[in-house]
Design an enzyme around this catalytic site. Structure first.
Site, PDB file in Angstrom:
ATOM      1  N   HIS A 137      -1.055  -1.072   8.592  1.00 12.72           N
ATOM      2  CA  HIS A 137      -1.435  -1.332   7.173  1.00 12.72           C
ATOM      3  C   HIS A 137      -2.955  -0.829   7.142  1.00 12.72           C
ATOM      4  O   HIS A 137      -3.619  -0.833   7.895  1.00 12.72           O
ATOM      5  CB  HIS A 137      -1.378  -2.683   6.959  1.00 12.72           C
ATOM      6  CG  HIS A 137      -1.410  -3.099   5.759  1.00 12.72           C
ATOM      7  ND1 HIS A 137      -0.275  -3.483   4.989  1.00 12.72           N
ATOM      8  CD2 HIS A 137      -2.359  -3.352   4.682  1.00 12.72           C
ATOM      9  CE1 HIS A 137      -0.383  -3.648   3.635  1.00 12.72           C
ATOM     10  NE2 HIS A 137      -1.786  -3.753   3.352  1.00 12.72           N
ATOM     11  N   ASP A 182       0.599 -13.703  -1.818  1.00 16.95           N
ATOM     12  CA  ASP A 182      -0.262 -12.473  -1.812  1.00 16.95           C
ATOM     13  C   ASP A 182       0.335 -11.901  -2.936  1.00 16.95           C
ATOM     14  O   ASP A 182      -0.745 -11.315  -3.427  1.00 16.95           O
ATOM     15  CB  ASP A 182       0.054 -11.916  -0.395  1.00 16.95           C
ATOM     16  CG  ASP A 182      -0.903 -10.547  -0.520  1.00 16.95           C
ATOM     17  OD1 ASP A 182      -1.935 -10.659  -0.906  1.00 16.95           O
ATOM     18  OD2 ASP A 182      -0.255  -9.463  -0.476  1.00 16.95           O
ATOM     19  N   ARG A 193      -6.398 -10.040  -8.316  1.00 20.53           N
ATOM     20  CA  ARG A 193      -7.624  -9.624  -7.705  1.00 20.53           C
ATOM     21  C   ARG A 193      -7.618  -8.053  -7.920  1.00 20.53           C
ATOM     22  O   ARG A 193      -8.983  -7.876  -8.393  1.00 20.53           O
ATOM     23  CB  ARG A 193      -7.299  -9.562  -6.011  1.00 20.53           C
ATOM     24  CG  ARG A 193      -7.545 -11.017  -5.562  1.00 20.53           C
ATOM     25  CD  ARG A 193      -7.280 -11.082  -4.013  1.00 20.53           C
ATOM     26  NE  ARG A 193      -8.005  -9.952  -3.362  1.00 20.53           N
ATOM     27  CZ  ARG A 193      -7.655  -9.112  -2.179  1.00 20.53           C
ATOM     28  NH1 ARG A 193      -6.438  -9.305  -2.018  1.00 20.53           N
ATOM     29  NH2 ARG A 193      -8.279  -8.392  -1.602  1.00 20.53           N
ATOM     30  N   SER A 242      -4.981 -11.392   2.970  1.00 26.74           N
ATOM     31  CA  SER A 242      -3.807 -10.485   2.296  1.00 26.74           C
ATOM     32  C   SER A 242      -3.056  -9.649   3.347  1.00 26.74           C
ATOM     33  O   SER A 242      -2.016  -9.781   3.170  1.00 26.74           O
ATOM     34  CB  SER A 242      -4.563  -9.678   0.917  1.00 26.74           C
ATOM     35  OG  SER A 242      -3.760  -8.749   0.627  1.00 26.74           O
ATOM     36  N   LYS A 285       0.772 -10.558   5.289  1.00 27.20           N
ATOM     37  CA  LYS A 285       2.104  -9.777   5.175  1.00 27.20           C
ATOM     38  C   LYS A 285       2.535  -9.392   6.606  1.00 27.20           C
ATOM     39  O   LYS A 285       3.733  -9.328   6.780  1.00 27.20           O
ATOM     40  CB  LYS A 285       1.663  -8.530   4.243  1.00 27.20           C
ATOM     41  CG  LYS A 285       1.517  -8.876   2.689  1.00 27.20           C
ATOM     42  CD  LYS A 285       1.591  -7.598   1.984  1.00 27.20           C
ATOM     43  CE  LYS A 285       0.063  -7.077   1.898  1.00 27.20           C
ATOM     44  NZ  LYS A 285      -0.717  -7.390   0.980  1.00 27.20           N
TER      45      LYS A 285
HETATM   46  N1  URA Z   1      -4.278  -4.185   1.290  1.00 25.55           N
HETATM   47  C1  URA Z   1      -3.659  -5.269   1.032  1.00 25.55           C
HETATM   48  O1  URA Z   1      -2.576  -5.665   1.296  1.00 25.55           O
HETATM   49  N2  URA Z   1      -4.449  -6.349   0.653  1.00 25.55           N
HETATM   50  C2  URA Z   1      -5.979  -6.353   0.451  1.00 25.55           C
HETATM   51  O2  URA Z   1      -6.568  -7.035  -0.086  1.00 25.55           O
HETATM   52  C3  URA Z   1      -6.471  -4.846   0.525  1.00 25.55           C
HETATM   53  C4  URA Z   1      -5.609  -3.739   0.797  1.00 25.55           C
END
Ligand code: URA
Length: 433
Positions: A82, A161, A168, A183, A187
């Site tokens: 990620h 999220d 956000r 966040s 995930k």
């Molecule tokens: N990627 C995400 O999934 N969340 C964030 O807050 C920033 C980047």
């Protein structure tokens, strides 16, 4: 418990309790807390921060706000990756197929564009027919068959999220360490992979501009992952300059295919190979050198490109666009930004390019905005490139010439031209974990 009291407590710098953080995450997930109160608390957290314990609890509360995936039915080691978000960051489209081609399983949940940064889900959806919402059975079947699947926050995975991410995006509350860490890691924990590689961006186009903040974010996320029993590592990479040459959804898919074909931007290639090699290493595929060689060979022998095509087909997409990217439609209008003087491209501000791309239609200004998959920018010159007066520095693409108005000033201001030649710095800054 009242949301009003929680907002007031954080506004005044208080530390939120486990019960309060679970109330917030549950209320975001089930819709019982209205958007205006969720946004108010996000702003209070953004301004006052959260301590390490609050961050860990919020991450768990968000991960548990919906279903969690048990990947034990997947045959083989599962690895996830990620990015904290950047401009031109199409690494998942390259790294996931590379890792799958090298024998690990990538079962990945990705996000949409956030602020001035792009999102993998938006990029994948620019491939005609590509579905980022799969049922649990379809997801498992795709991972077992092809070695990879990339989905959005579909169904009931991390619904807290999903809601907070969208809020956000439009309330200027993205760039806070605890909000980003919770966040991303909620995930990753909900998605169930055994190994996690995080690409933590730093520089003007990243949410963590300074290296110090980026290291702190990397450390927080690695510690959350390891505490939850996942092998987690973070690679810090440069985001002062957009990654690669393409910014915008369709344009980035085309550039990802170019890299998988063994061509393209060297910095993008280097970031992708570093991330892929780390994924393979965490999955026990060998030493750092062996894993790097394995990743590179999947590009040379075409197996990684074939994985992207297989993933596209098994998620409902038309693989002929991957086999032949010239089939992708182009935006109706384009505008060239030209060099006003000769020299060498010095800085190329990623934030200005990312913001321009949103204005061209590739990102969202309001939560409900529909993005234009064809909008974006091709950077014809990158830092250290030699330019003559009148050379094309970048080409902007949009559905209407009116959209060039503000974007062109941003992109031409993003370039600085210097007199002295120099060598570009490595895009890899460091590793945590
Ligand atoms: N990627 C995400 O999934 N969340 C964030 O807050 C920033 C980047």
């Amino acid at each position: 418990m009242r949301m009003y009291d929680i907002i007031e407590k954080k506004r005044d710098g208080g530390v939120l309790s486990e019960a309060e953080l679970y109330f917030f995450a549950r209320g975001a997930a089930d819709g019982s807390i209205p958007d205006y109160q969720l946004s108010a608390l996000l702003m209070a957290i953004y301004l006052k921060g959260m301590n390490a314990e609050e961050t860990v609890i919020l991450t768990k509360a968000m991960a548990e706000s919906g279903d969690t995936v048990d990947l034990s039915a997947v045959d083989g080691i599962t690895v996830d990756k990620h990015s904290t978000g950047g401009v031109g960051d199409k690494t998942t489209l390259i790294v996931a197929p590379v890792a799958a081609a090298c024998g690990v399983k990538v079962a990945k949940m990705s996000g949409r564009g956030l602020g001035h940064t792009g999102g993998t889900v938006d990029k994948l959806e620019s491939i005609p027919g590509f579905k980022t919402a799969l049922s649990r059975e379809e997801f498992f079947a795709a991972v077992n068959k092809n070695g990879l699947a990339v989905i959005g926050q579909s169904g009931n995975l991390c619904p807290a999220d999903k809601k907070l991410y969208a809020l956000r995006d439009v309330t200027a509350t993205i760039g806070n360490l605890s909000l980003i860490a919770s966040s991303i890691m909620s995930k990753k924990l909900a998605a169930g992979s055994e190994c996690i590689v995080l690409d933590v961006k730093t520089g003007s186009g990243a949410f963590m501009r300074s290296r110090r903040d980026a290291y702190a974010l990397a450390q927080a996320m690695v510690s959350i992952g390891n505490t939850a029993g996942r092998k987690t590592r973070a690679i810090l990479t440069d985001m002062d300059v957009p990654l690669g040459k393409a910014i915008g959804n369709t344009l980035e898919v085309i550039e990802a295919v170019e890299i998988l074909e063994g061509r393209g931007d060297p910095a993008l290639y280097e970031v992708c190979m570093t991330l892929a090699a780390n994924m393979l290493e965490l999955a026990g595929k060998g030493s750092p050198e062996q894993c790097r060689a394995l990743a590179e060979s999947s590009i040379r022998n075409g197996s990684a490109l074939e994985k992207l095509a297989l993933m596209t087909a098994s998620q409902g997409g038309d693989r002929s666009y991957i086999d032949n990217p010239s089939k992708f439609p182009r935006a109706k209008h384009s505008f060239e930004i030209k060099a006003e003087r000769p020299g060498f491209v010095g800085a190329l501000d990623a934030l200005a390019c990312g913001t321009a791309c949103v204005l061209l239609g590739a990102g969202r200004v309001k939560k409900e905005d529909i993005i234009d998959p064809l909008a974006g920018i091709i950077l014809e010159k990158k830092p250290s490139d030699c330019v003559k007066s009148g050379d094309v520095l970048a080409v902007l693409y949009a559905s209407s010439p009116a959209l060039f108005e503000d974007a062109r000033a941003l992109v031409s201001g993003a370039f600085s031209i210097t007199d002295e030649p120099f060598s570009p710095a490595s895009p890899i800054i460091g590793t945590v974990g």
